[in-house]
Motif scaffolding. Structure first.
Motif, PDB file in Angstrom:
ATOM      1  N   GLU A  91       0.829  -1.208   0.000  1.00 27.35           N
ATOM      2  CA  GLU A  91       0.000   0.000   0.000  1.00 27.35           C
ATOM      3  C   GLU A  91       0.865   1.261   0.000  1.00 27.35           C
ATOM      4  O   GLU A  91       0.561   2.244  -0.664  1.00 27.35           O
ATOM      5  N   ALA A 131      -3.624  -1.879   6.809  1.00 29.80           N
ATOM      6  CA  ALA A 131      -5.040  -1.573   7.020  1.00 29.80           C
ATOM      7  C   ALA A 131      -5.328  -0.097   6.763  1.00 29.80           C
ATOM      8  O   ALA A 131      -6.322   0.251   6.105  1.00 29.80           O
ATOM      9  N   LYS A 147      -5.471   1.408   3.055  1.00 25.13           N
ATOM     10  CA  LYS A 147      -6.594   0.996   2.202  1.00 25.13           C
ATOM     11  C   LYS A 147      -7.783   1.956   2.348  1.00 25.13           C
ATOM     12  O   LYS A 147      -8.788   1.810   1.672  1.00 25.13           O
ATOM     13  N   ILE A 148      -7.635   2.930   3.252  1.00 26.20           N
ATOM     14  CA  ILE A 148      -8.759   3.822   3.551  1.00 26.20           C
ATOM     15  C   ILE A 148      -8.532   5.187   2.906  1.00 26.20           C
ATOM     16  O   ILE A 148      -7.477   5.801   3.073  1.00 26.20           O
ATOM     17  N   MET A 159     -14.854   3.018  11.903  1.00 25.04           N
ATOM     18  CA  MET A 159     -14.570   2.226  10.704  1.00 25.04           C
ATOM     19  C   MET A 159     -13.086   1.881  10.633  1.00 25.04           C
ATOM     20  O   MET A 159     -12.708   0.755  10.322  1.00 25.04           O
ATOM     21  N   ILE A 160     -12.226   2.859  10.989  1.00 30.85           N
ATOM     22  CA  ILE A 160     -10.777   2.613  10.979  1.00 30.85           C
ATOM     23  C   ILE A 160     -10.425   1.574  12.042  1.00 30.85           C
ATOM     24  O   ILE A 160      -9.640   0.651  11.804  1.00 30.85           O
ATOM     25  N   ASP A 220     -12.302  -0.763  13.162  1.00 25.90           N
ATOM     26  CA  ASP A 220     -12.786  -2.066  12.688  1.00 25.90           C
ATOM     27  C   ASP A 220     -11.838  -2.662  11.658  1.00 25.90           C
ATOM     28  O   ASP A 220     -11.578  -3.873  11.656  1.00 25.90           O
ATOM     29  N   ARG A 221     -11.316  -1.808  10.763  1.00 24.50           N
ATOM     30  CA  ARG A 221     -10.381  -2.290   9.736  1.00 24.50           C
ATOM     31  C   ARG A 221      -9.107  -2.841  10.380  1.00 24.50           C
ATOM     32  O   ARG A 221      -8.587  -3.877   9.982  1.00 24.50           O
ATOM     33  N   ILE A 222      -8.601  -2.100  11.374  1.00 29.92           N
ATOM     34  CA  ILE A 222      -7.384  -2.551  12.059  1.00 29.92           C
ATOM     35  C   ILE A 222      -7.667  -3.841  12.833  1.00 29.92           C
ATOM     36  O   ILE A 222      -6.867  -4.781  12.816  1.00 29.92           O
ATOM     37  N   HIS A 223      -8.829  -3.889  13.468  1.00 33.24           N
ATOM     38  CA  HIS A 223      -9.218  -5.094  14.211  1.00 33.24           C
ATOM     39  C   HIS A 223      -9.272  -6.308  13.288  1.00 33.24           C
ATOM     40  O   HIS A 223      -8.812  -7.402  13.622  1.00 33.24           O
ATOM     41  N   SER A 224      -9.805  -6.099  12.105  1.00 32.73           N
ATOM     42  CA  SER A 224      -9.897  -7.173  11.121  1.00 32.73           C
ATOM     43  C   SER A 224      -8.515  -7.664  10.703  1.00 32.73           C
ATOM     44  O   SER A 224      -8.302  -8.847  10.448  1.00 32.73           O
ATOM     45  N   GLU A 225      -7.552  -6.741  10.650  1.00 32.48           N
ATOM     46  CA  GLU A 225      -6.194  -7.081  10.194  1.00 32.48           C
ATOM     47  C   GLU A 225      -5.368  -7.753  11.285  1.00 32.48           C
ATOM     48  O   GLU A 225      -4.631  -8.696  11.024  1.00 32.48           O
TER      49      GLU A 225
END
Length: 432
Positions: free
Chosen positions: A217, A345, A348-349, A393-394, A396-401
């Motif tokens: 990225e 993460a 990508k935002i 939202m950020i 959540d994205r980091i949590h997902s990663e």
């Protein structure tokens, strides 16, 4: 452009025969000339004549950064001190620095592997290479300088810093290749945009970026801002400096000059060798270095190795992009986290600037991770009304990663520190 076709496109059988011959020679030289290695080999019950195959390298003890520090300053040299014509060191931010000594032949070797690296970036005699790595005890500046001279390119030895001058030189001289850390390349792109310098007035075609971890990225962001092909170079002071490995324009792993640096992957806990293609800690042995041979150096860098012919024609073994360091990884509430995962993460935002800082604290005996993220000017405009929603939202994205909940703090544009060298991404306050 392939700089040294004979070496870079060698058959596997020929290369293994060369590696074994060179390994046997360097082990003998280290044993006979470096008291540290004689002692360690004797303790391990191994003699130079025991190295009969490449796999026999596993009989040899590892070398660590601590070993090199303990030998400070010149205890690892394999030649008399009057044959060492140049020295470099690490920063020494966590103790005594490690010293790297070079003979005339070593400097020629360094120039050779950097010439190969610059060739992978498409650089040749007609190019103008703006070298914004730091000159001095840091290996970056001088290493690139030697390689650029070897291919006959014009070198602009501007070193790190003085950003406005960098941009002015870039425009006026028509620099075609930029060499620096990826975080500084990003900053140069940001400043060019802010100063109204058009992409058309910059003639850069390629960037050779290393000395710190960076993600795909981040590559996309740099390429977009500077309108060039961004390629990854790898090296470390203890082994020689930059030039150990480099991406070709295929962008699918870094070619290790494995006729000069023999790579292994080991499990960092058991120290057992890991099969090709599996991730572990990279271990390197210098096969041809004269002044300061290093045997089975534990780099602490996490990667995997892959053999086979590349679409570029090279047969040099490839290593994957470094995803973290075994000593830089963060352990947060039992979970292993690499800063590169968070960067991946974040980048990508949309509407976030590619600048962030990770702050680790331990309030009330429990680790907390805060990620400070820079937003763009657009973010604070009237169009964005749901700051809390975006913050969540950020998170959540980091949590997902990474599989952990973190606290995200949105900060204003230009508020996080910029780096002209290696970026400081993590501030760990748990030990303060």
């Amino acid at each position: 452009m392939i700089w040294n076709k004979e070496a870079e496109c060698m058959s596997e059988n020929d290369k293994e025969a060369l590696q074994l011959k060179r390994l046997q020679a360097v082990v003998k030289r280290a044993y006979e000339n470096v008291p540290y290695y004689r002692k360690r080999f004797d303790e391990a019950g191994v003699k130079p004549e025991d190295i009969k195959t490449l796999k026999d390298i596993e009989k040899l003890p590892f070398t660590t950064k601590t070993d090199l520090r303990d030998a400070y300053p010149f205890g690892m040299f394999a030649v008399p001190e009057d044959e060492i014509v140049e020295v470099h060191t690490t920063s020494g931010t966590t103790g005594k620095p490690t010293v790297s000594g070079y003979t005339v032949k070593d400097l020629d070797l360094w120039g050779e592997v950097i010439a190969r690296a610059l060739g992978m970036a498409g650089a040749g005699k007609k190019d103008i290479i703006q070298n914004a790595y730091g000159y001095g005890l840091f290996t970056g500046g001088m290493g690139v300088h030697y390689g650029a001279q070897k291919i006959g390119a014009t070198v602009v030895p501007i070193s790190a810093g003085n950003t406005m001058r960098q941009l002015e030189i870039m425009e006026d001289f028509g620099s075609t290749v930029l060499t620096c850390t990826p975080s500084y390349a990003l900053y140069l792109g940001e400043m060019a945009q802010r100063e109204g310098i058009s992409k058309e007035s910059i003639k850069l075609k390629a960037g050779v970026f290393g000395a710190e971890m960076w993600t795909e990225e981040m590559r996309n962001e740099i390429e977009k801002r500077l309108n060039l092909t961004a390629l990854n170079i790898y090296g470390l002071t203890e082994v020689i400096g930059p030039g150990v490995a480099m991406e070709c324009e295929d962008k699918n792993g870094l070619h290790i000059s494995d006729d000069h640096f023999y790579p292994e992957i080991v499990d960092s806990k058991t120290l057992e060798t890991i099969p090709e293609g599996e991730k572990g800690e990279l271990v390197l042995t210098t096969l041809t270095r004269e002044g300061m041979p290093v045997i089975r150096f534990r780099t602490k860098d996490v990667t995997a190795l892959r053999k086979g012919k590349c679409s570029c024609g090279r047969t040099l073994i490839k290593m994957d992009r470094i995803t973290g360091r075994t000593d830089d990884m963060l352990k947060i509430r039992g979970v292993i986290v690499f800063p590169s995962q968070i960067e991946k993460a974040l980048l990508k935002i949309e509407d976030l600037e590619p600048h962030y800082q990770i702050v680790v604290t331990r309030p009330q005996h429990l680790d907390e991770l805060e990620v400070q993220v820079e937003t763009s000017e657009k973010f604070f405009s009237d169009e964005v009304k749901h700051v809390e929603e975006i913050k969540k939202m950020i998170e959540d994205r980091i949590h997902s990663e990474i599989g952990l909940r973190v606290n995200v703090t949105l900060v204003e544009p230009q508020s996080l520190p910029r780096s002209e060298g290696k970026a400081v991404r993590v501030i760990d306050k748990r030990e303060i």
